[in-house]
Write a protein that holds these residues in place. Structure first.
Motif, mmCIF file in Angstrom:
data_model
loop_
_atom_site.group_PDB
_atom_site.id
_atom_site.type_symbol
_atom_site.label_atom_id
_atom_site.label_comp_id
_atom_site.label_asym_id
_atom_site.label_seq_id
_atom_site.Cartn_x
_atom_site.Cartn_y
_atom_site.Cartn_z
ATOM 1 N N SER A 229 -10.860 5.590 -1.857
ATOM 2 C CA SER A 229 -11.775 5.334 -0.739
ATOM 3 C C SER A 229 -11.324 6.026 0.532
ATOM 4 C CB SER A 229 -11.867 3.825 -0.477
ATOM 5 O OG SER A 229 -10.615 3.328 -0.013
ATOM 6 N N GLY A 230 -10.049 6.395 0.584
ATOM 7 C CA GLY A 230 -9.525 7.007 1.801
ATOM 8 C C GLY A 230 -9.282 6.015 2.914
ATOM 9 N N LEU A 231 -9.190 4.733 2.563
ATOM 10 C CA LEU A 231 -9.008 3.702 3.591
ATOM 11 C C LEU A 231 -7.662 3.008 3.524
ATOM 12 C CD1 LEU A 231 -12.545 2.055 3.580
ATOM 13 C CD2 LEU A 231 -11.525 3.449 5.376
ATOM 14 N N GLY A 232 -6.902 3.219 2.462
ATOM 15 C CA GLY A 232 -5.630 2.514 2.302
ATOM 16 C C GLY A 232 -4.687 2.719 3.465
ATOM 17 N N ILE B 285 2.286 1.636 -3.485
ATOM 18 C CA ILE B 285 1.258 2.094 -4.420
ATOM 19 C C ILE B 285 1.037 3.595 -4.260
ATOM 20 C CG2 ILE B 285 -1.215 1.974 -4.925
ATOM 21 C CD1 ILE B 285 -1.014 -1.061 -4.286
ATOM 22 N N ASN B 286 1.009 4.060 -3.018
ATOM 23 C CA ASN B 286 0.877 5.504 -2.768
ATOM 24 C C ASN B 286 2.016 6.271 -3.408
ATOM 25 O OD1 ASN B 286 -1.483 5.340 -1.385
ATOM 26 N ND2 ASN B 286 -0.718 6.205 0.517
ATOM 27 N N ALA B 287 3.235 5.727 -3.271
ATOM 28 C CA ALA B 287 4.408 6.392 -3.842
ATOM 29 C C ALA B 287 4.324 6.423 -5.366
ATOM 30 C CB ALA B 287 5.686 5.688 -3.391
ATOM 31 N N TYR B 288 3.945 5.308 -5.971
ATOM 32 C CA TYR B 288 3.804 5.252 -7.435
ATOM 33 C C TYR B 288 2.810 6.312 -7.915
ATOM 34 C CZ TYR B 288 6.065 0.606 -7.436
ATOM 35 O OH TYR B 288 6.943 -0.443 -7.300
ATOM 36 N N GLN B 289 1.679 6.393 -7.223
ATOM 37 C CA GLN B 289 0.643 7.339 -7.641
ATOM 38 C C GLN B 289 1.098 8.779 -7.456
ATOM 39 O OE1 GLN B 289 -2.549 5.820 -5.227
ATOM 40 N NE2 GLN B 289 -3.302 4.452 -6.828
ATOM 41 N N ALA B 290 1.884 9.042 -6.407
ATOM 42 C CA ALA B 290 2.387 10.398 -6.187
ATOM 43 C C ALA B 290 3.401 10.787 -7.254
ATOM 44 C CB ALA B 290 3.015 10.505 -4.799
ATOM 45 N N LEU B 291 4.194 9.810 -7.708
ATOM 46 C CA LEU B 291 5.248 10.089 -8.692
ATOM 47 C C LEU B 291 4.717 10.155 -10.123
ATOM 48 C CD1 LEU B 291 8.024 7.775 -7.220
ATOM 49 C CD2 LEU B 291 7.995 10.265 -7.205
ATOM 50 N N GLU B 292 3.531 9.594 -10.349
ATOM 51 C CA GLU B 292 2.893 9.646 -11.676
ATOM 52 C C GLU B 292 3.802 9.119 -12.793
ATOM 53 O OE1 GLU B 292 1.634 13.699 -12.097
ATOM 54 O OE2 GLU B 292 -0.175 13.362 -10.908
ATOM 55 N N ASN C 181 0.824 -1.212 0.000
ATOM 56 C CA ASN C 181 0.000 0.000 0.000
ATOM 57 C C ASN C 181 0.857 1.261 0.000
ATOM 58 O OD1 ASN C 181 -2.223 -1.631 0.060
ATOM 59 N ND2 ASN C 181 -3.067 -0.837 1.962
ATOM 60 N N LEU C 182 1.937 1.235 0.775
ATOM 61 C CA LEU C 182 2.830 2.400 0.809
ATOM 62 C C LEU C 182 3.513 2.600 -0.539
ATOM 63 C CD1 LEU C 182 4.431 2.003 4.359
ATOM 64 C CD2 LEU C 182 2.548 3.485 3.672
ATOM 65 N N ASP D 288 11.887 2.415 6.089
ATOM 66 C CA ASP D 288 11.547 3.704 5.502
ATOM 67 C C ASP D 288 11.185 3.517 4.036
ATOM 68 O OD1 ASP D 288 12.029 5.131 7.815
ATOM 69 O OD2 ASP D 288 14.123 5.537 7.326
ATOM 70 N N VAL D 289 10.036 4.053 3.643
ATOM 71 C CA VAL D 289 9.618 4.071 2.238
ATOM 72 C C VAL D 289 9.640 5.532 1.806
ATOM 73 C CG1 VAL D 289 7.823 3.457 0.592
ATOM 74 C CG2 VAL D 289 8.166 2.045 2.635
ATOM 75 N N THR D 290 10.626 5.888 0.993
ATOM 76 C CA THR D 290 10.870 7.290 0.650
ATOM 77 C C THR D 290 10.737 7.510 -0.853
ATOM 78 O OG1 THR D 290 12.425 7.485 2.497
ATOM 79 C CG2 THR D 290 12.539 9.192 0.787
ATOM 80 N N ASP D 291 9.959 8.524 -1.228
ATOM 81 C CA ASP D 291 9.877 8.893 -2.642
ATOM 82 C C ASP D 291 10.353 10.330 -2.814
ATOM 83 O OD1 ASP D 291 7.628 10.951 -2.775
ATOM 84 O OD2 ASP D 291 6.535 9.307 -1.846
ATOM 85 N N ASP D 292 10.716 10.669 -4.049
ATOM 86 C CA ASP D 292 11.180 12.034 -4.325
ATOM 87 C C ASP D 292 10.113 12.819 -5.087
ATOM 88 O OD1 ASP D 292 11.279 10.772 -6.762
ATOM 89 O OD2 ASP D 292 13.357 11.324 -7.227
#
Length: 375
Positions: free
Chosen positions: A331-334, A262-269, A259-260, A303-307
């Motif tokens: 959904s805001g539940l991840g 996936i969040n990073a992938y989506q933030a990095l587009e 999940n973390l 640590d899961v770190t994205d730039d």
């Protein structure tokens, strides 16, 4: 006789200094003229002072210049009609919560010649209470969400079945086929959200076994790649081969890190870098957990770190709240589920972010040897 009395007094003074110096609570004493008379080791730790006597005799306002809250409390000690007893104070300088009692030091004739502050670090207690309050709120939300999810699930299934029948009867109508495909797609999305709600409200039941966090992280990368498109995002793993196993649920920890990611992938587009770093921490300053507020336990820190672009402060403070999302179809539940799983492992999850410079999620999990089944 006089020598014996002097020796006895000296012994009592030494005993008193050792007793106060080794107290688990902080002690700070000042004279009527504002000079520091005593600060024990615990007080030095809380106020960031060197553990020696170099500050004895100096004005307390100068010694504690980085802690104006304490200076303000001590400044009113000799003018208060009723001194605070078991009061609480959050130090703005360190965000530490202390509980304190303020007393006057009086001579035999009753004259106040000084003031003493006795205090205890309540930060851990405050954190535990906040987590309990959060759990209570989540339980209430969860009960309501469970009822709603079950009520919505059946109509959704009916919509999807009827849309499938309609698709078969309108094969020669492209416009109708497109509309039906949209209905089915949105129904599946709504059903996925319902499933997430049900996953969130169900109690977390852990299957605890000796678990390699490094293996869970590796599986999480594969799982995340199967659920969303990584694009040109580079994923770098820094996982020591000898990292301690923890008592954990392998599959649920894999879901946490997926999940973390996936969040990073989506933030990095589709373009950027994600670093996953794991290490063992054994001291508080290294990031080890302190369950009882005093003794650190061996902790695996990931640590899961994205730039990526980072997170706005107004969003960051709500990031773990259930049903809070900035995504059009989220959904805001991840992250709420992630936090629930980490809490079930007696761990903690924190986020640090800087707009324009990226985000780091830190997952801290106790090794907790007593949870490891015997082999």
């Amino acid at each position: 006789m006089a020598k014996r009395a002097t020796k006895s007094t000296q012994h009592a003074d030494v005993f008193f200094r050792h007793m106060v110096g080794n107290m688990r609570n902080g002690v700070l004493a000042i004279a009527r003229d504002g000079s520091v008379v005593l600060v024990n080791d615990e007080a030095c730790r809380l106020f960031g002072l060197p553990p020696d006597d170099s500050w004895i005799g100096h004005p307390y306002a100068a010694v504690l210049r980085d802690h104006p809250d304490i200076v303000r409390v001590l400044g009113g000690a000799f003018g208060m009609a009723a001194l605070p007893n078991r009061a609480e104070l959050r130090l703005k300088s360190t965000d530490t919560v202390i509980g304190y009692t303020l007393s006057l030091v009086r001579q035999d004739d009753g004259e106040a010649v000084g003031a003493a502050m006795f205090f205890k670090d309540l930060t851990h207690v405050e954190q535990v209470e906040e987590r309990e309050r959060l759990r209570d709120r989540l339980a209430a939300v969860g009960e309501m969400a469970a009822v709603m999810a079950h009520e919505i699930k059946n109509p959704l299934a009916g919509i999807e079945v009827m849309a499938g029948l309609l698709r078969r009867k309108t094969r020669d109508n492209p416009d109708a086929q497109a509309l039906v495909a949209e209905i089915i797609s949105e129904s599946k999305l709504a059903n996925a959200i319902v499933q997430e709600v049900l996953a969130f409200v169900r109690p977390v039941r852990l299957q605890l076994y000796p678990t390699s966090v490094a293996d869970a992280v590796g599986s999480a990368v594969t799982l995340a790649d199967s659920e969303v498109t990584r694009g040109a995002t580079v994923v770098s793993l820094h996982l020591p081969p000898n990292l301690s196993a923890i008592g954990g649920d392998y599959h649920q920890l894999t879901q946490v890190f997926a999940n973390l990611l996936i969040n990073a992938y989506q933030a990095l587009e589709g373009s950027g870098r994600v670093d996953l770093t794991a290490r063992l921490a054994e001291a508080p300053e290294e990031g080890a957990l302190v369950p009882d507020g005093r003794t650190a336990v061996p902790t695996v820190v990931v640590d899961v770190t994205d730039d990526g672009p980072g997170v706005q402060p107004s969003v960051a403070e709500k990031i773990f709240n259930p049903f809070f999302t900035t995504k059009p179809k989220g959904s805001g539940l991840g992250l709420a589920i992630v936090r629930k799983i980490v809490d079930a492992h007696d761990g903690r999850i924190d986020m640090t972010t800087t707009e324009g410079r990226g985000t780091t999620f830190r997952v801290s999990l106790p090794v907790d040897a007593h949870k490891l089944p015997r082999t």
